[in-house]
Design a protein around this motif. Sequence first.
Motif, PDB file in Angstrom:
ATOM      1  N   LEU A 342      -9.944  21.818 -19.063  1.00  0.00           N
ATOM      2  CA  LEU A 342     -10.638  22.170 -20.303  1.00  0.00           C
ATOM      3  C   LEU A 342     -11.797  23.112 -20.024  1.00  0.00           C
ATOM      4  N   ALA A 345     -10.269  26.476 -19.466  1.00  0.00           N
ATOM      5  CA  ALA A 345      -9.714  27.068 -20.682  1.00  0.00           C
ATOM      6  C   ALA A 345     -10.811  27.652 -21.566  1.00  0.00           C
ATOM      7  N   ALA A 346     -11.981  27.004 -21.586  1.00  0.00           N
ATOM      8  CA  ALA A 346     -13.081  27.509 -22.413  1.00  0.00           C
ATOM      9  C   ALA A 346     -13.743  28.721 -21.791  1.00  0.00           C
ATOM     10  N   SER A 352     -17.690  20.525 -19.161  1.00  0.00           N
ATOM     11  CA  SER A 352     -16.586  19.735 -19.727  1.00  0.00           C
ATOM     12  C   SER A 352     -16.712  18.300 -19.247  1.00  0.00           C
ATOM     13  N   GLY A 516      -9.495  25.338 -25.709  1.00  0.00           N
ATOM     14  CA  GLY A 516     -10.530  26.119 -25.030  1.00  0.00           C
ATOM     15  C   GLY A 516     -11.284  27.012 -25.997  1.00  0.00           C
TER      16      GLY A 516
END
Length: 547
Positions: A342, A345-346, A352, A516
């Motif tokens: 995560l 993805a961000a 996270s 994300g």
Amino acid sequence: MVDYAQLKQFDRGELDAIADAWTDQASNLRDRADAVGEQISALSGWEGEAGEAARSGLEKLRNLLNDAADEIDKLPPKITDAADTIDEAKREAASAVDGADKELEVGADGVVRINTVSGGPSSTGMSTDSQENARDTLQGKIDDAVRKATEADEDGASAVRKHLPAQIGVDMSEVGEGIPSIPTGADPAKVNEWWNGLSPLEKETLLFTDSATLGNLDGIPAEVRDRANRFVLDEHRAILEQRQEQYPEDSDVWQRSQDRLDAIKDLESKLGDPHAADQEVYLLAFDAQDVRDGENLGRFALSYGNPDTADNVSTAIPGMDSAMNGDIGGKEDAWLERGERLQGAAGGNTASIVWFGYDAPGKSEVISDESAQSAVGDLQDFQSGLRATHEGPASHNTVIGHSYGGSVLGITAAHEKGIDADSIAFVGATGGGAETADQLNVNATDGHGEVYSGRTDRDFIGGLGFENLHGDDPNSPGYGADTVFETGDGGGSGDIKYGHSPAYWEDGSVSLDNIGHIIAGEDPTEDPTPYGNASPSGSPNRPPGGW
């Protein structure tokens, strides 16, 4: 005082275990003294009167910890000596009873009686006088053994009282002018205000003397919580290893301890070196409690990135059967790996967090909202704590609830106090916690919290109607989420369970990419068929051809 019944039941292993525990405590205190020494070195560049006062105070604390360890080191030999003497007294009493005339009977109270009819002849031919002499002799041996054990017990207790330092090694009155009490149960903003008002010496003292409380206190900075929780993690590992030494490998206790040790190993593999200049992973909570039917559940929160300095902060809530055991990491689809994905993805400066901060239900309990209701206060305080400790401009905060974790999220947001977040995202949720998204209180910094929901076409939650367990289906049009985002069909291996869990977190998947975007405060792509496996009313409607 030791009586005869206690002497017969005496097990020296209990005292040996206590002696070992004190040895471990002395070792832990020395480790903490060494850590204080490292902190003193780290403050070497702080010049002026304040820096000198902080170093001087920490040096005093280090000396106290070492002095306490020296005193505690005197306890194990005293306890072992007492165990040796009591054990010897037990053998002496047992030998005397075993070798006594068979007509002499020893009661549970240690009183010796002649087991014949009063005035009658002895079956062994002993005269009454001889029987009474034998009885008195045996009684004397038993009394001597009990007296010997009692003296050893009292001597051991006296030694413990003599060498036991106040507050398990640290006399707080000797450290500064006294430390303000920790405001447990207070609003995280108040906690943060209290923490910022402490002197460096007061902060370091609390860190080393009440790690378990400080590490789980919302409103305390992430770096401090991480340091405190690593101390507790080390201590818990030592306790588990000691517990395993006392039980056979085929016992439930040994196996539960091993499950927890496996989880600790997974956590430590992600934590890395706390002294590294580029530290990236923080242990924001660690509670070693055992909750459900003897199972080692426990709680923790692990953050990839520092939430106090990140631009984007996400918190992911796991669902049913989430427990701190050997399944949290080390596997492709384990939650520790999901948290790391995560963050990736961000992108950008993102923290996270994986939040195992509630007692997740088992399979038989998932239809109840009891676990979700009990999580409300803890989740609210954790999110408020992230706001209270953040440095600089406010971060964009997102809370993600997967499966039953979605119900936890929805029920918390539906509470009058709501949840401090800029956006929330339901992922394969078992319910949205309310009838509509308008009933949720998402306390965004800009005044408007976004509500997102996504579910793969092959998620069995949507196909079996579980999405209505706790509130209405957040994927349905009637619920009114701001966006139902695209997640893909969740086909994977064709296993219907795959569409409910692994499919959402696959690297490069449309689902992970969209989550994300949400974490980064960007718009996700909308699902072209948002109600794929749910009818417009939110009721189950299996896709053509079934699963």
